[in-house]
Write a protein that holds these residues in place. Structure first.
Motif, PDB file in Angstrom:
ATOM      1  N   TYR A 170       0.833  -1.197   0.000  1.00 27.86           N
ATOM      2  CA  TYR A 170       0.000   0.000   0.000  1.00 27.86           C
ATOM      3  C   TYR A 170       0.870   1.251   0.000  1.00 27.86           C
ATOM      4  CZ  TYR A 170      -3.574  -3.285   1.575  1.00 27.86           C
ATOM      5  OH  TYR A 170      -4.421  -4.351   1.661  1.00 27.86           O
ATOM      6  N   THR A 171       0.308   2.359  -0.489  1.00 26.45           N
ATOM      7  CA  THR A 171       0.990   3.639  -0.373  1.00 26.45           C
ATOM      8  C   THR A 171       0.967   4.052   1.086  1.00 26.45           C
ATOM      9  OG1 THR A 171      -1.016   4.933  -0.707  1.00 26.45           O
ATOM     10  CG2 THR A 171       0.270   4.378  -2.687  1.00 26.45           C
ATOM     11  N   GLN A 172       1.703   5.095   1.413  1.00 24.27           N
ATOM     12  CA  GLN A 172       1.724   5.586   2.791  1.00 24.27           C
ATOM     13  C   GLN A 172       0.340   6.056   3.224  1.00 24.27           C
ATOM     14  OE1 GLN A 172       4.557   8.719   3.463  1.00 24.27           O
ATOM     15  NE2 GLN A 172       4.540   8.412   5.662  1.00 24.27           N
ATOM     16  N   SER A 173      -0.472   6.540   2.269  1.00 20.78           N
ATOM     17  CA  SER A 173      -1.822   7.002   2.606  1.00 20.78           C
ATOM     18  C   SER A 173      -2.832   5.859   2.684  1.00 20.78           C
ATOM     19  CB  SER A 173      -2.292   8.042   1.595  1.00 20.78           C
ATOM     20  OG  SER A 173      -2.437   7.460   0.320  1.00 20.78           O
TER      21      SER A 173
ATOM     22  N   LEU B 133      -4.147   0.791  -2.112  1.00 17.26           N
ATOM     23  CA  LEU B 133      -3.573  -0.472  -2.574  1.00 17.26           C
ATOM     24  C   LEU B 133      -2.685  -0.253  -3.794  1.00 17.26           C
ATOM     25  CD1 LEU B 133      -3.479  -3.611  -2.401  1.00 17.26           C
ATOM     26  CD2 LEU B 133      -5.438  -3.618  -3.957  1.00 17.26           C
ATOM     27  N   VAL B 134      -1.441  -0.721  -3.708  1.00 17.49           N
ATOM     28  CA  VAL B 134      -0.510  -0.692  -4.838  1.00 17.49           C
ATOM     29  C   VAL B 134      -0.607  -2.014  -5.586  1.00 17.49           C
ATOM     30  CG1 VAL B 134       1.927  -0.629  -5.500  1.00 17.49           C
ATOM     31  CG2 VAL B 134       1.081   0.915  -3.720  1.00 17.49           C
ATOM     32  N   GLY B 135      -0.612  -3.128  -4.848  1.00 19.59           N
ATOM     33  CA  GLY B 135      -0.701  -4.429  -5.481  1.00 19.59           C
ATOM     34  C   GLY B 135      -0.349  -5.554  -4.536  1.00 19.59           C
ATOM     35  N   ARG B 136      -0.154  -6.733  -5.137  1.00 15.82           N
ATOM     36  CA  ARG B 136       0.123  -7.947  -4.372  1.00 15.82           C
ATOM     37  C   ARG B 136       1.526  -8.452  -4.703  1.00 15.82           C
ATOM     38  NH1 ARG B 136      -3.751 -12.507  -5.890  1.00 15.82           N
ATOM     39  NH2 ARG B 136      -2.669 -12.152  -7.821  1.00 15.82           N
TER      40      ARG B 136
ATOM     41  N   VAL C  69       3.986  -3.873 -11.482  1.00 12.20           N
ATOM     42  CA  VAL C  69       4.256  -2.566 -10.882  1.00 12.20           C
ATOM     43  C   VAL C  69       5.748  -2.413 -10.650  1.00 12.20           C
ATOM     44  CG1 VAL C  69       3.913  -1.106  -8.844  1.00 12.20           C
ATOM     45  CG2 VAL C  69       2.003  -2.428  -9.760  1.00 12.20           C
ATOM     46  N   GLY C  70       6.385  -3.447 -10.127  1.00 11.84           N
ATOM     47  CA  GLY C  70       7.809  -3.358  -9.843  1.00 11.84           C
ATOM     48  C   GLY C  70       8.343  -4.631  -9.231  1.00 11.84           C
ATOM     49  N   THR C  71       9.645  -4.629  -9.007  1.00  8.01           N
ATOM     50  CA  THR C  71      10.362  -5.756  -8.420  1.00  8.01           C
ATOM     51  C   THR C  71      10.945  -5.315  -7.090  1.00  8.01           C
ATOM     52  OG1 THR C  71      10.912  -6.629 -10.606  1.00  8.01           O
ATOM     53  CG2 THR C  71      12.281  -7.372  -8.765  1.00  8.01           C
ATOM     54  N   ILE C  72      10.826  -6.152  -6.075  1.00 14.61           N
ATOM     55  CA  ILE C  72      11.401  -5.846  -4.769  1.00 14.61           C
ATOM     56  C   ILE C  72      12.865  -6.264  -4.783  1.00 14.61           C
ATOM     57  CG2 ILE C  72      11.342  -6.338  -2.300  1.00 14.61           C
ATOM     58  CD1 ILE C  72       8.314  -6.806  -2.612  1.00 14.61           C
ATOM     59  N   ASP C  73      13.732  -5.303  -4.496  1.00 17.90           N
ATOM     60  CA  ASP C  73      15.180  -5.531  -4.435  1.00 17.90           C
ATOM     61  C   ASP C  73      15.646  -5.018  -3.084  1.00 17.90           C
ATOM     62  OD1 ASP C  73      17.934  -5.616  -4.682  1.00 17.90           O
ATOM     63  OD2 ASP C  73      17.949  -4.873  -6.735  1.00 17.90           O
ATOM     64  N   GLY C  74      15.799  -5.917  -2.130  1.00 14.94           N
ATOM     65  CA  GLY C  74      16.128  -5.512  -0.761  1.00 14.94           C
ATOM     66  C   GLY C  74      14.923  -4.825  -0.139  1.00 14.94           C
ATOM     67  N   ASP C  75      15.073  -3.552   0.227  1.00 19.97           N
ATOM     68  CA  ASP C  75      13.948  -2.801   0.798  1.00 19.97           C
ATOM     69  C   ASP C  75      13.370  -1.812  -0.207  1.00 19.97           C
ATOM     70  OD1 ASP C  75      15.966  -0.904   0.707  1.00 19.97           O
ATOM     71  OD2 ASP C  75      15.611  -0.139   2.734  1.00 19.97           O
ATOM     72  N   ARG C  76      13.645  -2.024  -1.514  1.00 27.10           N
ATOM     73  CA  ARG C  76      13.198  -1.102  -2.557  1.00 27.10           C
ATOM     74  C   ARG C  76      12.280  -1.773  -3.561  1.00 27.10           C
ATOM     75  NH1 ARG C  76      15.159   4.154  -1.414  1.00 27.10           N
ATOM     76  NH2 ARG C  76      16.586   3.729   0.276  1.00 27.10           N
ATOM     77  N   LEU C  77      11.283  -1.019  -4.012  1.00 26.90           N
ATOM     78  CA  LEU C  77      10.421  -1.445  -5.109  1.00 26.90           C
ATOM     79  C   LEU C  77      10.859  -0.638  -6.325  1.00 26.90           C
ATOM     80  CD1 LEU C  77       7.983  -3.099  -6.110  1.00 26.90           C
ATOM     81  CD2 LEU C  77       6.555  -1.138  -5.531  1.00 26.90           C
TER      82      LEU C  77
ATOM     83  N   VAL D  92      20.042   0.949  -6.782  1.00 25.89           N
ATOM     84  CA  VAL D  92      19.675  -0.338  -7.377  1.00 25.89           C
ATOM     85  C   VAL D  92      19.248  -0.121  -8.820  1.00 25.89           C
ATOM     86  CG1 VAL D  92      19.035  -1.441  -5.208  1.00 25.89           C
ATOM     87  CG2 VAL D  92      17.290  -0.301  -6.554  1.00 25.89           C
ATOM     88  N   TRP D  93      19.433  -1.157  -9.648  1.00 31.80           N
ATOM     89  CA  TRP D  93      19.106  -1.078 -11.054  1.00 31.80           C
ATOM     90  C   TRP D  93      17.594  -1.033 -11.247  1.00 31.80           C
ATOM     91  CZ3 TRP D  93      16.674  -4.934 -14.104  1.00 31.80           C
ATOM     92  CH2 TRP D  93      16.620  -4.627 -15.464  1.00 31.80           C
ATOM     93  N   GLY D  94      17.114  -0.080 -12.034  1.00 30.21           N
ATOM     94  CA  GLY D  94      15.707   0.067 -12.338  1.00 30.21           C
ATOM     95  C   GLY D  94      15.274   1.506 -12.175  1.00 30.21           C
ATOM     96  N   ASP D  95      14.003   1.764 -12.443  1.00 27.49           N
ATOM     97  CA  ASP D  95      13.436   3.106 -12.376  1.00 27.49           C
ATOM     98  C   ASP D  95      12.433   3.211 -11.239  1.00 27.49           C
ATOM     99  OD1 ASP D  95      14.788   3.995 -14.739  1.00 27.49           O
ATOM    100  OD2 ASP D  95      13.338   2.866 -15.925  1.00 27.49           O
ATOM    101  N   GLU D  96      12.032   4.439 -10.945  1.00 28.89           N
ATOM    102  CA  GLU D  96      10.979   4.688  -9.951  1.00 28.89           C
ATOM    103  C   GLU D  96       9.677   4.115 -10.508  1.00 28.89           C
ATOM    104  OE1 GLU D  96       9.220   6.608  -6.456  1.00 28.89           O
ATOM    105  OE2 GLU D  96      11.179   5.807  -6.979  1.00 28.89           O
ATOM    106  N   PRO D  97       8.969   3.269  -9.744  1.00 23.24           N
ATOM    107  CA  PRO D  97       7.691   2.736 -10.236  1.00 23.24           C
ATOM    108  C   PRO D  97       6.641   3.841 -10.303  1.00 23.24           C
ATOM    109  CG  PRO D  97       8.089   2.005  -7.984  1.00 23.24           C
ATOM    110  CD  PRO D  97       9.314   2.747  -8.431  1.00 23.24           C
ATOM    111  N   ASN D  98       5.699   3.699 -11.208  1.00 19.48           N
ATOM    112  CA  ASN D  98       4.630   4.668 -11.386  1.00 19.48           C
ATOM    113  C   ASN D  98       3.492   4.317 -10.429  1.00 19.48           C
ATOM    114  OD1 ASN D  98       2.876   6.617 -12.247  1.00 19.48           O
ATOM    115  ND2 ASN D  98       2.390   5.610 -14.186  1.00 19.48           N
ATOM    116  N   ILE D  99       3.533   4.924  -9.249  1.00 15.95           N
ATOM    117  CA  ILE D  99       2.521   4.652  -8.218  1.00 15.95           C
ATOM    118  C   ILE D  99       1.833   5.971  -7.878  1.00 15.95           C
ATOM    119  CG2 ILE D  99       2.094   3.839  -5.871  1.00 15.95           C
ATOM    120  CD1 ILE D  99       4.698   2.198  -6.138  1.00 15.95           C
ATOM    121  N   PRO D 100       0.609   6.166  -8.342  1.00 12.89           N
ATOM    122  CA  PRO D 100      -0.083   7.414  -8.011  1.00 12.89           C
ATOM    123  C   PRO D 100      -0.452   7.466  -6.537  1.00 12.89           C
ATOM    124  CG  PRO D 100      -1.527   5.964  -9.256  1.00 12.89           C
ATOM    125  CD  PRO D 100      -0.186   5.281  -9.154  1.00 12.89           C
ATOM    126  N   GLU D 101      -0.381   8.619  -5.952  1.00 14.06           N
ATOM    127  CA  GLU D 101      -0.739   8.785  -4.545  1.00 14.06           C
ATOM    128  C   GLU D 101      -2.179   9.109  -4.497  1.00 14.06           C
ATOM    129  OE1 GLU D 101      -0.560   8.421  -0.688  1.00 14.06           O
ATOM    130  OE2 GLU D 101       1.215   8.120  -1.836  1.00 14.06           O
TER     131      GLU D 101
END
Length: 91
Positions: free
Chosen positions: A19-22, A25-28, A42-50, A82-91
């Motif tokens: 989920y976003t901070q607010s 739901l972002v996804g599963r 939406v993205g890949t989890i790499d350590g503590d990063r999406l 980490v390799w990759g871009d910022e995921p597109n997650i609307p707030e």
């Protein structure tokens, strides 16, 4: 351990849901990937990063039905190399 986007935006995990901070739901989580409510990558989890990785963007999952959760107050983190871009997650 907290979960953040590549640029340090805080996210919440509840079971296999993200989920976003607010509280939106972002996804599963499925393995190391997160798929949105529509089943799209939406993205890949790499350590503590999406992070969004275009090479994995063809990944599709079943749709997610979920409700929102309570908003949290969590400080942002610094960006990550980490390799990759910022995921597109609307707030």
């Amino acid at each position: 351990m907290g979960l953040y986007t590549k640029n340090g935006r805080p996210l919440q995990k509840s079971g296999s849901q993200v989920y976003t901070q607010s509280g939106k739901l972002v996804g599963r989580i499925s393995g190391d990937k997160v798929h949105g409510p529509d089943g799209r990558y939406v993205g890949t989890i790499d350590g503590d990063r999406l992070v969004y990785r275009s090479t994995e963007s063809a990944s599709i999952s079943s749709s997610v039905v979920g409700s929102s959760v309570a908003a949290t107050a969590q400080a942002a983190s610094v960006g990550s190399a980490v390799w990759g871009d910022e995921p597109n997650i609307p707030e």
